[in-house]
Design a protein around this motif. Structure first.
Motif, PDB file in Angstrom:
ATOM      1  N   LEU A   1       0.815  -1.225   0.000  1.00  0.00           N
ATOM      2  CA  LEU A   1       0.000   0.000   0.000  1.00  0.00           C
ATOM      3  C   LEU A   1       0.848   1.274   0.000  1.00  0.00           C
ATOM      4  N   ALA A   2       2.135   1.129   0.299  1.00  0.00           N
ATOM      5  CA  ALA A   2       2.973   2.317   0.537  1.00  0.00           C
ATOM      6  C   ALA A   2       3.004   3.277  -0.646  1.00  0.00           C
ATOM      7  N   GLN A   3       2.809   2.758  -1.849  1.00  0.00           N
ATOM      8  CA  GLN A   3       2.826   3.654  -3.012  1.00  0.00           C
ATOM      9  C   GLN A   3       1.426   4.067  -3.458  1.00  0.00           C
ATOM     10  N   ARG A   4       0.409   3.665  -2.693  1.00  0.00           N
ATOM     11  CA  ARG A   4      -0.962   4.066  -3.064  1.00  0.00           C
ATOM     12  C   ARG A   4      -1.256   5.457  -2.520  1.00  0.00           C
ATOM     13  N   PHE A   5      -0.541   6.437  -3.034  1.00  0.00           N
ATOM     14  CA  PHE A   5      -0.852   7.813  -2.629  1.00  0.00           C
ATOM     15  C   PHE A   5      -0.746   8.772  -3.800  1.00  0.00           C
ATOM     16  N   VAL A   6      -1.506   9.867  -3.709  1.00  0.00           N
ATOM     17  CA  VAL A   6      -1.437  10.947  -4.692  1.00  0.00           C
ATOM     18  C   VAL A   6      -1.271  12.253  -3.918  1.00  0.00           C
ATOM     19  N   THR A   7      -0.865  13.289  -4.632  1.00  0.00           N
ATOM     20  CA  THR A   7      -0.650  14.577  -3.981  1.00  0.00           C
ATOM     21  C   THR A   7      -1.717  15.574  -4.421  1.00  0.00           C
ATOM     22  N   ALA A   8      -2.292  16.264  -3.446  1.00  0.00           N
ATOM     23  CA  ALA A   8      -3.347  17.248  -3.736  1.00  0.00           C
ATOM     24  C   ALA A   8      -2.930  18.607  -3.206  1.00  0.00           C
ATOM     25  N   SER A   9      -3.604  19.654  -3.653  1.00  0.00           N
ATOM     26  CA  SER A   9      -3.380  20.974  -3.049  1.00  0.00           C
ATOM     27  C   SER A   9      -4.368  21.152  -1.894  1.00  0.00           C
ATOM     28  N   PHE A  10      -4.217  22.267  -1.155  1.00  0.00           N
ATOM     29  CA  PHE A  10      -4.965  22.438   0.099  1.00  0.00           C
ATOM     30  C   PHE A  10      -6.400  22.928  -0.095  1.00  0.00           C
ATOM     31  N   THR A  11      -7.159  22.275  -0.981  1.00  0.00           N
ATOM     32  CA  THR A  11      -8.520  22.753  -1.209  1.00  0.00           C
ATOM     33  C   THR A  11      -9.511  21.594  -1.211  1.00  0.00           C
ATOM     34  N   LEU A  12     -10.783  21.942  -1.000  1.00  0.00           N
ATOM     35  CA  LEU A  12     -11.876  20.992  -1.135  1.00  0.00           C
ATOM     36  C   LEU A  12     -11.876  20.383  -2.534  1.00  0.00           C
ATOM     37  N   ALA A  13     -11.765  21.257  -3.525  1.00  0.00           N
ATOM     38  CA  ALA A  13     -11.885  20.823  -4.913  1.00  0.00           C
ATOM     39  C   ALA A  13     -10.799  19.817  -5.267  1.00  0.00           C
ATOM     40  N   SER A  14      -9.603  20.032  -4.748  1.00  0.00           N
ATOM     41  CA  SER A  14      -8.504  19.125  -5.049  1.00  0.00           C
ATOM     42  C   SER A  14      -8.724  17.769  -4.382  1.00  0.00           C
ATOM     43  N   GLY A  15      -9.236  17.766  -3.158  1.00  0.00           N
ATOM     44  CA  GLY A  15      -9.551  16.505  -2.484  1.00  0.00           C
ATOM     45  C   GLY A  15     -10.608  15.729  -3.255  1.00  0.00           C
ATOM     46  N   TYR A  16     -11.593  16.474  -3.761  1.00  0.00           N
ATOM     47  CA  TYR A  16     -12.680  15.901  -4.548  1.00  0.00           C
ATOM     48  C   TYR A  16     -12.123  15.219  -5.802  1.00  0.00           C
ATOM     49  N   GLU A  17     -11.274  15.948  -6.491  1.00  0.00           N
ATOM     50  CA  GLU A  17     -10.710  15.459  -7.746  1.00  0.00           C
ATOM     51  C   GLU A  17      -9.797  14.245  -7.539  1.00  0.00           C
ATOM     52  N   LYS A  18      -8.937  14.332  -6.518  1.00  0.00           N
ATOM     53  CA  LYS A  18      -7.977  13.245  -6.286  1.00  0.00           C
ATOM     54  C   LYS A  18      -8.676  11.973  -5.803  1.00  0.00           C
ATOM     55  N   ALA A  19      -9.764  12.133  -5.048  1.00  0.00           N
ATOM     56  CA  ALA A  19     -10.526  10.961  -4.617  1.00  0.00           C
ATOM     57  C   ALA A  19     -11.078  10.246  -5.846  1.00  0.00           C
ATOM     58  N   GLY A  20     -11.541  11.034  -6.818  1.00  0.00           N
ATOM     59  CA  GLY A  20     -12.048  10.460  -8.055  1.00  0.00           C
ATOM     60  C   GLY A  20     -10.976   9.669  -8.786  1.00  0.00           C
ATOM     61  N   GLU A  21      -9.763  10.234  -8.853  1.00  0.00           N
ATOM     62  CA  GLU A  21      -8.646   9.535  -9.506  1.00  0.00           C
ATOM     63  C   GLU A  21      -8.330   8.219  -8.810  1.00  0.00           C
ATOM     64  N   LEU A  22      -8.299   8.261  -7.466  1.00  0.00           N
ATOM     65  CA  LEU A  22      -7.980   7.041  -6.711  1.00  0.00           C
ATOM     66  C   LEU A  22      -9.037   5.965  -6.932  1.00  0.00           C
ATOM     67  N   LEU A  23     -10.302   6.382  -7.021  1.00  0.00           N
ATOM     68  CA  LEU A  23     -11.388   5.418  -7.231  1.00  0.00           C
ATOM     69  C   LEU A  23     -11.273   4.721  -8.580  1.00  0.00           C
ATOM     70  N   GLU A  24     -10.828   5.494  -9.579  1.00  0.00           N
ATOM     71  CA  GLU A  24     -10.642   4.902 -10.906  1.00  0.00           C
ATOM     72  C   GLU A  24      -9.548   3.839 -10.862  1.00  0.00           C
ATOM     73  N   LYS A  25      -8.510   4.168 -10.112  1.00  0.00           N
ATOM     74  CA  LYS A  25      -7.310   3.336 -10.089  1.00  0.00           C
ATOM     75  C   LYS A  25      -7.472   2.142  -9.155  1.00  0.00           C
ATOM     76  N   TYR A  26      -8.070   2.363  -8.008  1.00  0.00           N
ATOM     77  CA  TYR A  26      -8.209   1.299  -7.012  1.00  0.00           C
ATOM     78  C   TYR A  26      -9.694   1.063  -6.744  1.00  0.00           C
ATOM     79  N   ARG A  27     -10.289   0.204  -7.568  1.00  0.00           N
ATOM     80  CA  ARG A  27     -11.733   0.012  -7.474  1.00  0.00           C
ATOM     81  C   ARG A  27     -12.138  -0.699  -6.183  1.00  0.00           C
ATOM     82  N   ASP A  28     -11.139  -1.314  -5.503  1.00  0.00           N
ATOM     83  CA  ASP A  28     -11.430  -2.046  -4.266  1.00  0.00           C
ATOM     84  C   ASP A  28     -11.270  -1.172  -3.016  1.00  0.00           C
ATOM     85  N   LEU A  29     -11.058   0.114  -3.200  1.00  0.00           N
ATOM     86  CA  LEU A  29     -10.776   1.034  -2.088  1.00  0.00           C
ATOM     87  C   LEU A  29     -11.779   0.876  -0.936  1.00  0.00           C
TER      88      LEU A  29
END
Lengths: 325, 325
Positions: free
Chosen positions: B207-235
């Motif tokens: 799991l150590a490499q299952r991370f992405v970097t976001a900026s300090f905003t709501l919108a960025s958290g929203y967007e990055k969560a979407g990316e992670l869901l695409e990549k890791y469907r078992d989240l």
């Protein structure tokens, strides 16, 4: 190192060095000679000595009720962005919503000889007005209207009126309102009056007394929404004086299994970030807080230059923020 | 009105009047005589003249990346509450997360001859370190650890480690992490390292490499969560470096029909008010921001008195905040 020594080293008069630092007229030759010495010695004129001479501190006192608030944060950022452009800095005081502290800071700032004061006030007592009248420096009030003073504020009344009217037009005719304390003229009294006038004008005068008063917290919005639900079991719409209260209210409704917005439509004021955190986001009103801070500084600068002539009251607009689904 | 005139009216020496205003020794008789004249005339000594004499401005420069943030708001309120008790005031500068502005303000504050600086920094470049080293007044860094400097910061690493461990213990073994930029030592690097070490120590090194970097905003958290869901469907679990990012992530998950927390458990850091706005509220970490501001002032005051001897690094604790249902 002082001006006399710089003058001696540069082979010019003390007056020339003084003009150099105060952007006065000086020949290119002398300017270059002084510049070299200043660069070599790293000399910088004492700000305090300049202040004694010019009677200007280049500092503005900024008094706010709290900092850990999105609204106040935006006002302060607006203030600082323009202040810094003008070469001023902000002395910040936080009153924790304590009117006595507000008065203390107003007095203290005059002792510190700031060049002006920006006050983000909430309640204006007779004592406030007495102290404001006797201030030796210009003051601008932000967020509240106070007759006879330079102030920049928001059209809280019409914003609240418009939201209420829209709720009724959407068929939410069993509305209630959560108000802030009415001593707060802008957020309390004006927004509540907007609600009351709108329900009366729209033929629902029976709703005008369906309001309770909450404090400026999530927990209070939560609690007051619970009280309203007990009292008005037919509730289909809830308008709150602030987004923070509204977010607390939504939490209460959802925990009781009530669908938001389908069963109860909820609105706040302020377009706070936490209102956008909800799904769907809250119905809200956007005020131009950062702009109000910027305008406050511009008005203060004008007052410092032109005195009475610069006095004015500025009422800013607003826009309704429909929920994003 | 000046000291000489006050002295003449009170029939005492100028030195006596000076001692009166500087809390020096003076006979009761003279004190009373001066007090009367001061009261009658309303005389107040010029702060700037005092400053020239004592070389103390009684002002502290406070540099923060932004104000419209709950975290920074709490630090600033902590700073001001203790500063004011000590008879100091805060000159506030906001850098809008611009490192160049941070450097400008550090230099500007020294010109203004503040008595000390409190810096709520994010990133420390070589240029930062050079300027900090050459500061002519004491400085305390808050929120970040910087070797060789007085600083007060949080145990970001262990907080993140503990949250991650708890998620794994709860059976959330298909975790991912949303990080802040790694140049931010505290919020970025330390929290991410805590996540990575915890998954490895718990036998989930994959799991150590299952991370992405976001900026300090709501919108960025929203967007990055979407990316992670695409990549890791078992989240089944998502830990974010800040509550703001986490709230954005929750919004994204819910809009896709994913149940939070039953399907995906989400955590942030900071115990922000907006995290408590969700139902159920977010899993989070409480840091003691207001306390860190208070301690920063105390350390600064000590440094101003004792110099090098007062230098220390203070790491504060944290507590995990379980969701309220």
């Amino acid at each position: 190192m002082n001006i006399a020594e710089i003058a001696e080293m540069a082979g010019v008069s003390r007056a020339a060095v003084s003009r150099y630092f105060n952007q006065g007229y000086i020949s290119d030759e002398k300017r270059e000679a002084i510049r070299k010495v200043v660069e070599e010695t790293g000399y910088r004129p004492s700000v305090q000595a300049q202040t004694l001479r010019t009677k200007k501190t280049k500092m503005i006192g900024v008094i706010v009720p709290k900092v850990a608030s999105g609204t106040i944060g935006k006002i302060v950022e607006g203030v600082l962005s323009v202040l810094n452009e003008h070469g001023y800095q902000a002395l910040l005081a936080v009153t924790q919503n304590d009117a006595k502290k507000e008065l203390e800071y107003l007095t203290a700032f005059c002792d510190k000889q700031v060049d002006g004061v920006i006050l983000a006030g909430t309640v204006f007592s007779a004592e406030h007005k007495r102290i404001l009248k006797n201030l030796s420096v210009p003051v601008v009030i932000v967020g509240q209207q106070l007759a006879g003073y330079c102030c920049v504020f928001h059209d809280d009344y019409h914003a609240s009126y418009d939201v209420t009217k829209l709720f009724l037009q959407k068929g939410r005719t069993r509305l209630a309102y959560i108000s802030a304390i009415l001593q707060d003229q802008a957020v309390g009294a004006e927004r509540c009056r907007g609600f009351q006038d709108a329900v009366r004008d729209m033929g629902h005068g029976e709703l005008a007394q369906r309001f309770v008063t909450a404090s400026f917290t999530l927990a209070s919005g939560y609690e007051k929404a619970g009280e309203l639900l007990e009292k008005y079991r037919d509730l289909d719409g809830l308008i709150c004086a602030t987004d923070r209260m509204a977010v607390g209210a939504v939490k209460c409704l959802r925990e009781r299994g009530i669908q938001v917005p389908s069963q109860v439509l909820v609105a706040g004021h302020g377009d706070a970030e936490m209102a956008r955190a909800l799904s769907p986001s809250l119905f809200s009103v956007r005020y131009f807080y950062e702009k109000s801070g910027q305008i406050a500084v511009q008005m203060l600068m004008e007052q410092m230059g032109h005195g009475e002539e610069a006095r004015r009251e500025v009422k800013l607009g607003y826009s309704l923020v429909e929920p994003e689904i």
